[in-house]
Scaffold this motif. Structure first.
Motif, PDB file in Angstrom:
ATOM      1  N   PHE A   1       3.251   6.108  -2.440  1.00 31.35           N
ATOM      2  CA  PHE A   1       4.452   6.778  -2.940  1.00 31.35           C
ATOM      3  C   PHE A   1       4.340   7.095  -4.427  1.00 31.35           C
ATOM      4  O   PHE A   1       4.698   8.199  -4.866  1.00 31.35           O
ATOM      5  N   LEU A   2       3.832   6.143  -5.223  1.00 31.17           N
ATOM      6  CA  LEU A   2       3.694   6.383  -6.664  1.00 31.17           C
ATOM      7  C   LEU A   2       2.700   7.508  -6.938  1.00 31.17           C
ATOM      8  O   LEU A   2       2.892   8.306  -7.864  1.00 31.17           O
ATOM      9  N   PHE A   3       1.654   7.597  -6.114  1.00 28.61           N
ATOM     10  CA  PHE A   3       0.710   8.718  -6.240  1.00 28.61           C
ATOM     11  C   PHE A   3       1.406  10.037  -5.904  1.00 28.61           C
ATOM     12  O   PHE A   3       1.198  11.049  -6.585  1.00 28.61           O
ATOM     13  N   ALA A   4       2.240  10.003  -4.881  1.00 30.57           N
ATOM     14  CA  ALA A   4       3.008  11.202  -4.511  1.00 30.57           C
ATOM     15  C   ALA A   4       3.967  11.597  -5.643  1.00 30.57           C
ATOM     16  O   ALA A   4       4.170  12.796  -5.899  1.00 30.57           O
TER      17      ALA A   4
ATOM     18  N   ILE B   1       0.847  -1.201   0.000  1.00 29.66           N
ATOM     19  CA  ILE B   1       0.000   0.000   0.000  1.00 29.66           C
ATOM     20  C   ILE B   1       0.881   1.250   0.000  1.00 29.66           C
ATOM     21  O   ILE B   1       0.589   2.229  -0.700  1.00 29.66           O
ATOM     22  N   CYS B   2       1.969   1.198   0.784  1.00 27.23           N
ATOM     23  CA  CYS B   2       2.905   2.334   0.844  1.00 27.23           C
ATOM     24  C   CYS B   2       3.495   2.638  -0.532  1.00 27.23           C
ATOM     25  O   CYS B   2       3.684   3.804  -0.890  1.00 27.23           O
ATOM     26  N   LEU B   3       3.776   1.573  -1.277  1.00 26.15           N
ATOM     27  CA  LEU B   3       4.307   1.767  -2.631  1.00 26.15           C
ATOM     28  C   LEU B   3       3.297   2.508  -3.493  1.00 26.15           C
ATOM     29  O   LEU B   3       3.656   3.415  -4.255  1.00 26.15           O
ATOM     30  N   GLY B   4       2.022   2.131  -3.369  1.00 27.46           N
ATOM     31  CA  GLY B   4       0.978   2.827  -4.121  1.00 27.46           C
ATOM     32  C   GLY B   4       0.862   4.291  -3.723  1.00 27.46           C
ATOM     33  O   GLY B   4       0.727   5.172  -4.582  1.00 27.46           O
TER      34      GLY B   4
ATOM     35  N   ALA C   1      11.343   2.886  -4.281  1.00 30.25           N
ATOM     36  CA  ALA C   1      10.540   1.662  -4.412  1.00 30.25           C
ATOM     37  C   ALA C   1      11.296   0.463  -3.847  1.00 30.25           C
ATOM     38  O   ALA C   1      10.713  -0.383  -3.146  1.00 30.25           O
ATOM     39  N   VAL C   2      12.594   0.398  -4.114  1.00 32.91           N
ATOM     40  CA  VAL C   2      13.426  -0.684  -3.561  1.00 32.91           C
ATOM     41  C   VAL C   2      13.478  -0.584  -2.042  1.00 32.91           C
ATOM     42  O   VAL C   2      13.344  -1.589  -1.332  1.00 32.91           O
ATOM     43  N   LEU C   3      13.645   0.631  -1.522  1.00 29.31           N
ATOM     44  CA  LEU C   3      13.726   0.835  -0.069  1.00 29.31           C
ATOM     45  C   LEU C   3      12.400   0.533   0.629  1.00 29.31           C
ATOM     46  O   LEU C   3      12.376   0.191   1.815  1.00 29.31           O
ATOM     47  N   ILE C   4      11.295   0.640  -0.083  1.00 30.18           N
ATOM     48  CA  ILE C   4       9.990   0.330   0.494  1.00 30.18           C
ATOM     49  C   ILE C   4       9.741  -1.181   0.539  1.00 30.18           C
ATOM     50  O   ILE C   4       9.303  -1.723   1.547  1.00 30.18           O
ATOM     51  N   ILE C   5      10.058  -1.879  -0.549  1.00 30.50           N
ATOM     52  CA  ILE C   5       9.696  -3.293  -0.673  1.00 30.50           C
ATOM     53  C   ILE C   5      10.698  -4.236  -0.011  1.00 30.50           C
ATOM     54  O   ILE C   5      10.316  -5.162   0.713  1.00 30.50           O
TER      55      ILE C   5
END
Length: 467
Positions: free
Chosen positions: A138-141, A133-136, A352-356
């Motif tokens: 972040f991509l919106f941001a 969800i955080c990745l989503g 994205a790498v740091l999130i996943i």
């Protein structure tokens, strides 16, 4: 003449300006959780005396010596050492924001959860689901950042101000709670055992949390020469700042100690501590969940706005002060809104790498949040190192850089103090890497080295591009 005088900043005004940029309620929570509750008070006092005060006063001298330089740390390094080192300073300042950005989506989600449900249910989530969800988010941001929406800066300022006021209000209301409420508070034992920390391995590996908390005062350097009397008033302002921050750290920690037993600190305090605090405060004053909902909403807006601004603003600072000798020309490509499109793509990949990746080996949300705070405390202070490099370089040739304000007049003493702060920061960062968990230890080692190491690749790519 009247107009010119009205623009001059007085020492107490500077102290309040700096206070709002340096301090936050989260620092109290993290210090309380990391240093055994009330034992954090001695730790805070030590860090203010031996590190924060000289750091802030050095920043004042740098700002005074380079009053026409608008690029901050990079400009100071450019003037004292040269353009190549200035690039590395700029790169470090930018790249350490990547872990910082990766922390913001989870902070926003947890704030949103508290605003909706007023409980800690986010801590029970599966980490892969949370980070997905955080990745989503972040991509919106990223999308918002590419559009260059200006109102976010205003929202971030308003939300930040509201959280800052709430933090001070929390301290005032908790100090008054024993007198004007019937709340059942923790009985604090006022003896050495309660407050004196154990100067052990955990103490020294936690120093990065404290350094991270008090850093960033280089943001106030442009205001040094706008003061009424820089040579006298800046040091007064910084001493006042240190006293204000110390008082808030001490009273905030005592307030937390009145709510939470220092001998039994909740494992999820870094995740939910601020919300627990405001929820309990509402209970003491019979205000229900008003305080926690208001704080959660302002934190949600603030975290998201800061995330968007951190995607774009540090990148603009890096590319605005560098040239294609060190950075490939492709990085300077902008869209119709002025956003650096390829720079944003690089941010997207790294974050994205740091999130996943952390979610693949960390199974608890509370452990993940603590790791995010810890890795930020290792990476973010790396940019402070360049402040001290710049100060040492300034003192070596201070005759060439006249300044209205001098922290110390002695060249040798200045170099020694700059060296002390550099070594202290570096030691705190290295100590912060340590973890008993092997997966987190690997992440703590790889993250800063890989991020800083990318900075050495860019000049090579730029050179190949020119051939």
């Amino acid at each position: 003449m009247k107009q010119k005088t009205s623009k001059k900043i007085l020492w107490h005004s500077l102290a309040f300006m700096a206070f709002s940029t340096v301090w936050s309620f989260g620092n109290v929570i993290n210090g309380f959780a990391e240093y055994g509750g009330l034992k954090a008070i001695v730790s805070w006092l030590l860090i203010f005396i031996i590190y924060f005060i000289p750091y802030a006063l050095m920043v004042g001298e740098l700002g005074s010596a380079f009053k026409f330089s608008s690029g901050g740390v990079s400009s100071w390094i450019w003037e004292t050492i040269g353009p190549k080192m200035a690039y590395y300073a700029g790169w470090t300042y930018w790249i350490v924001h990547m872990p910082y950005i990766s922390q913001k989506p989870s902070a926003a989600l947890i704030a949103g959860s508290w605003a909706l449900f007023q409980d800690n249910r986010a801590s029970q989530m599966n980490t892969l689901v949370l980070q997905g969800i955080c990745l989503g988010v972040f991509l919106f941001a990223m999308y918002i950042a590419s559009k260059g929406i200006r109102i976010l800066k205003t929202l971030a300022t308003l939300a930040g101000t509201a959280m800052f006021v709430m933090s001070l209000l929390y301290i005032l209301l908790m100090m008054a709670a024993p007198l004007i409420t019937d709340a059942s508070l923790v009985n604090i034992h006022w003896d050495w055992d309660t407050f004196l920390p154990a100067f052990d391995m955990k103490f020294f590996t936690g120093l990065s949390i404290l350094v991270f908390a008090v850093g960033g005062c280089e943001k106030i350097s442009p205001y040094v020469n706008k003061m009424k009397d820089p040579s006298r008033d800046f040091s007064k302002g910084m001493i006042a700042l240190a006293v204000m921050v110390a008082v808030c750290a001490i009273l905030g920690t005592i307030a937390m100690g009145m709510m939470f037993d220092s001998r039994h600190i909740p494992d999820d305090l870094m995740t939910n501590g601020a919300y627990y605090a405001f929820q309990k405060l509402g209970g003491y004053y019979h205000a229900g969940n008003f305080f926690v909902i208001f704080y959660a909403l302002t934190n949600l807006i603030g975290q998201f706005s800061v995330m968007v601004l951190s995607i774009d603003a540090p990148l603009r600072m890096l590319l605005g002060s560098a040239d294609d000798e060190f950075i490939p020309k492709k990085m300077f490509v902008q869209n119709a809104n002025g956003a650096y499109t390829n720079g944003h793509k690089l941010v997207m990949i790294i974050v994205a790498v740091l999130i996943i990746v952390p979610a693949l080996g960390i199974g608890s949300v509370d452990v993940l949040i603590r790791w995010l705070i810890k890795v930020n405390s290792v990476c973010m202070p790396l940019r402070y190192l360049w402040v001290f490099v710049g100060y040492i370089a300034l003192k070596k040739s201070q005759e060439d850089f006249p300044a209205e304000y001098r922290f110390v007049k002695s060249k040798t003493l200045g170099i020694l103090l700059g060296g002390w702060c550099f070594l202290f920061t570096a030691a705190a960062c290295v100590g912060g890497i340590y973890s008993e968990d092997s997966f987190q230890l690997v992440l703590n080692i790889v993250t800063p080295f890989l991020l800083v190491g990318l900075g050495f690749v860019m000049p090579y790519l730029a050179k190949r591009e020119r051939l």
